[in-house]
Write a protein that holds these residues in place. Structure first.
Motif, short mmCIF file in Angstrom:
data_model
loop_
_atom_site.label_atom_id
_atom_site.label_comp_id
_atom_site.label_asym_id
_atom_site.label_seq_id
_atom_site.Cartn_x
_atom_site.Cartn_y
_atom_site.Cartn_z
N GLU A 103 40.73 36.13 -34.14
CA GLU A 103 39.45 35.71 -34.70
C GLU A 103 39.14 36.42 -36.02
OE1 GLU A 103 34.82 35.09 -33.26
OE2 GLU A 103 36.33 35.79 -31.86
N ALA A 104 39.46 37.72 -36.12
CA ALA A 104 39.22 38.48 -37.35
C ALA A 104 39.70 39.91 -37.16
CB ALA A 104 37.74 38.48 -37.73
N PHE A 105 39.85 40.64 -38.26
CA PHE A 105 40.11 42.07 -38.16
C PHE A 105 38.97 42.77 -37.43
CE2 PHE A 105 43.18 41.65 -41.66
CZ PHE A 105 44.17 42.50 -41.20
N VAL A 106 37.74 42.44 -37.82
CA VAL A 106 36.55 43.10 -37.26
C VAL A 106 35.65 42.02 -36.67
CG1 VAL A 106 34.58 44.59 -37.73
CG2 VAL A 106 36.71 44.89 -39.03
N VAL A 107 35.41 42.10 -35.37
CA VAL A 107 34.53 41.16 -34.68
C VAL A 107 33.25 41.90 -34.34
CG1 VAL A 107 34.26 39.58 -32.74
CG2 VAL A 107 36.53 39.96 -33.74
N LEU A 108 32.15 41.51 -35.01
CA LEU A 108 30.88 42.18 -34.82
C LEU A 108 30.16 41.65 -33.58
CD1 LEU A 108 29.59 42.26 -38.50
CD2 LEU A 108 31.10 43.85 -37.33
N ARG A 109 29.27 42.46 -33.08
CA ARG A 109 28.53 42.12 -31.87
C ARG A 109 27.11 42.66 -32.01
NH1 ARG A 109 29.96 44.72 -25.98
NH2 ARG A 109 28.34 43.70 -24.74
N SER A 110 26.14 41.96 -31.43
CA SER A 110 24.74 42.27 -31.69
C SER A 110 24.30 43.63 -31.21
CB SER A 110 23.84 41.18 -31.07
OG SER A 110 24.04 41.13 -29.67
N ASN A 111 24.92 44.17 -30.16
CA ASN A 111 24.46 45.47 -29.64
C ASN A 111 25.43 46.60 -29.97
OD1 ASN A 111 26.49 44.64 -27.94
ND2 ASN A 111 25.46 45.23 -26.05
N ILE A 112 26.28 46.39 -30.99
CA ILE A 112 27.16 47.44 -31.52
C ILE A 112 26.71 47.73 -32.96
CG2 ILE A 112 29.51 48.14 -32.04
CD1 ILE A 112 29.02 47.73 -29.08
N LEU A 113 26.57 49.00 -33.31
CA LEU A 113 26.04 49.39 -34.61
C LEU A 113 27.20 49.57 -35.59
CD1 LEU A 113 23.49 52.03 -33.26
CD2 LEU A 113 23.24 49.55 -33.42
N PHE A 114 27.54 48.53 -36.32
CA PHE A 114 28.71 48.53 -37.21
C PHE A 114 28.32 48.91 -38.64
CE2 PHE A 114 31.13 46.01 -34.12
CZ PHE A 114 32.42 46.45 -34.35
N THR A 115 29.17 49.73 -39.27
CA THR A 115 29.16 49.93 -40.71
C THR A 115 30.56 49.62 -41.22
OG1 THR A 115 27.44 51.64 -40.66
CG2 THR A 115 28.87 51.55 -42.61
N VAL A 116 30.68 48.61 -42.07
CA VAL A 116 31.97 48.21 -42.65
C VAL A 116 31.79 48.29 -44.16
CG1 VAL A 116 33.74 46.43 -42.73
CG2 VAL A 116 32.31 46.66 -40.69
#
Length: 327
Positions: A103-116
């Motif tokens: 699907e992608a290198f980085v798959v974001l999710r609403s309850n994970i705090l991502f900084t890319v």
């Protein structure tokens, strides 16, 4: 757990296996300055006994020439509330093997705090979405100052694109650079979700991204009709603004900063392949003042500081006249 300054090369794992199977109960996981080269694997991590992991940090690492059958960082494998920081890494010339879709290198999710942030994605050959898949994003998610260059994707279950964005109005997706990608730059793909917000990004040309209906004169990378892209950045001058980053990053030869300057100036650039670099300073009359750098450098992000004590000294005797050019 800290994995630092290591090289992992030519590990041909079963394409259903993760590279690291984390069995211990961890609070934090650091992956810093690590090189992954010519490996085959399913995804980077699986966690067996870490339901409460608080922080994952991946910084200054290189992923190149790998065959990856699923993803590298997926929020759906992590417990809610985890903070994930992916900064100043290089993802280059990776691919998805035939018969698989990632699907992608980085798959974001609403309850994970991502900084890319400050990553370079270059010349990857993927399925669906190359770099970011974000149909769910936490309001605290930050995706900024990444470089998406010369990537390609083939459709799997969705329209092929570099990033997929939906319902991200409250997130920060800005000051990213899209350049010469061989698929859509950004798509939404989900008509039943709120549109994707991609304002204040640079799409490779001052005329903005190409969209058949809303910006047919755009000469930059393409976006679909569910992406909100106005206003866009007409150039990359925003890279001259101060940024809290450990590794300066820009593509090709960036804008020196501060500008104007007095005693020193930082010149930033990024290389999409290993090559010979020569960085020279010229005055307004075209005379070479100094050679800052002449060496072979690897793919990734680089910077050099020009200390202009000698420039000021020469200026006082009339040899240099204030305005300088770098080549």
């Amino acid at each position: 757990m800290d994995i630092a300054s290591s090289l992992f090369s030519q590990n041909n794992l079963h394409l259903a296996m993760e590279f690291f199977e984390i069995l211990d109960d961890l609070d934090t996981l650091y992956l810093n300055n690590v090189i992954f080269r010519n490996n085959s694997f399913n995804s980077l991590f699986t966690f067996q006994n870490s339901p409460s992991i608080e922080l994952i940090s991946v910084h200054g690492s290189v992923f190149e020439f790998n065959s990856i059958s699923h993803d590298v960082f997926s929020g759906f494998t992590l417990p809610g509330g985890t903070t994930v920081s992916i900064t100043s890494n290089v993802f280059a010339a990776n691919s998805v093997p035939d018969g698989f879709r990632s699907e992608a290198f980085v798959v974001l999710r609403s309850n994970i705090l991502f900084t890319v942030k400050n990553n370079l994605f270059v010349s990857n050959d993927w399925t669906d979405f190359v770099a970011i898949a974000a149909s769910e994003m936490s309001p605290t998610t930050t995706v900024e100052r990444n470089y998406f260059i010369d990537n390609r994707s083939r459709s799997g279950s969705f329209v092929a694109a570099v990033v997929q964005l939906s319902n991200n109005r409250d997130c920060s997706f800005k000051e990213n650079i899209f350049l010469e990608n061989l698929c859509y730059g950004a798509v939404s793909n989900f008509a039943d979700l709120p549109p994707g917000h991609a304002e204040n990004n640079y799409w490779g040309h001052a005329s903005g991204p190409f969209n058949e209906w809303s910006n047919p004169e755009g000469l930059g990378d393409s976006v679909d009709t569910l992406i909100l892209y106005e206003p866009w950045e007409e150039d990359t001058l925003f890279l001259s603004a101060p940024d809290e980053r450990d590794v300066p990053i820009t593509f090709a030869l960036g804008y020196p900063f501060p500008n104007p300057f007095n005693s020193s100036v930082t010149i930033e650039y990024a290389l999409t392949r290993e090559q010979d670099i020569r960085l020279e300073i010229f005055d307004v009359l075209g005379r070479q003042v100094e050679t800052l750098l002449h060496e072979r450098q690897g793919m990734g992000v680089h910077s050099v500081v020009y200390y202009c004590y000698y420039r000021n000294l020469l200026a006082t005797i009339g040899h240099v006249h204030g305005l300088l050019f770098v080549r």
